[in-house]
Design an enzyme around this catalytic site. Sequence first.
Site, mmCIF file in Angstrom:
data_model
loop_
_atom_site.group_PDB
_atom_site.id
_atom_site.type_symbol
_atom_site.label_atom_id
_atom_site.label_comp_id
_atom_site.label_asym_id
_atom_site.label_seq_id
_atom_site.Cartn_x
_atom_site.Cartn_y
_atom_site.Cartn_z
ATOM 1 N N SER A 139 0.855 -1.199 0.000
ATOM 2 C CA SER A 139 0.000 0.000 0.000
ATOM 3 C C SER A 139 0.884 1.240 0.000
ATOM 4 C CB SER A 139 -0.875 -0.005 1.250
ATOM 5 O OG SER A 139 -1.483 1.259 1.426
ATOM 6 N N TYR A 152 -1.670 -1.322 10.685
ATOM 7 C CA TYR A 152 -1.899 -1.620 9.263
ATOM 8 C C TYR A 152 -0.736 -1.085 8.423
ATOM 9 C CZ TYR A 152 -3.825 -1.378 4.544
ATOM 10 O OH TYR A 152 -3.999 -1.506 3.188
#
Length: 188
Positions: A139, A152
């Site tokens: 990401s 995360y």
Amino acid sequence: MNLTGDTFLITGGGSGIGRGLAKALHKLGNQVVIAGRRKSALDEITAANPGMKSVQLDIENAAAIRSFAAQVTAEFPFLNVLINNAGIMRAEKLLSQQPDLADAEAIVTTNLLGPIRLTAALLPHLEKQPHAAIMNVSSGLAFMPLALTPTYCATKAAIHSYTQSLRYQLRERTLRFWNLCLRMWPQI
Ligand SMILES: NC(=O)c1ccc[n+]([C@@H]2O[C@H](COP(=O)([O-])OP(=O)(O)OC[C@H]3O[C@@H](n4cnc5c(N)ncnc54)[C@H](OP(=O)(O)O)[C@@H]3O)[C@@H](O)[C@H]2O)c1
């Protein structure tokens, strides 16, 4: 990887980005196998895409990963591309977390340990396949963290780093490793 005529395993293929990848790769003439926890989500997409297959998996469960790997390689001996896409994101307030850090632990187990375990379980098989590849879904938050989701972001940075080490350590092999560094989908 040729993007046609390959056999793909996509974790988290029952929804979101994994589902989009599964449908596109299926259309291109690949054998696509999707995995995830919810049988209903898997069944819906395989029913809509004849020939696509599914196998249930909870990537938080280490023992389940080992039996899953044995099952998919037996059922799909030409499996040559793994896409580690399954992932979870949860907001965390660092000053008011659960004492057992359950959310942080689930995020690490799903987003980082899961792909590491599945990669380890499938490497001996993938190594022997032509045009084999492993893609790990990272990401943009690996590089510019969103403070609301600290664990995360840390897992995405870690999986990016892990992929680089796989690529370097196994550089003499034909197996290829990729990071899919995604940003904010489907918001844009
Ligand atoms: N959406 C974005 O903007 C964005 C941006 C950058 C990166 N990403 C990454 O892209 C990947 C897919 O995200 P998404 O937005 O498509 O999310 P999503 O729609 O929530 O899909 C996540 C998938 O992961 C599966 N999954 C979750 N926990 C699992 C477990 N324990 N075992 C097996 N499968 C599990 C889910 O299936 P079940 O619930 O059926 O298990 C689901 O199909 C993730 O790795 C995410 O971090 C997303």
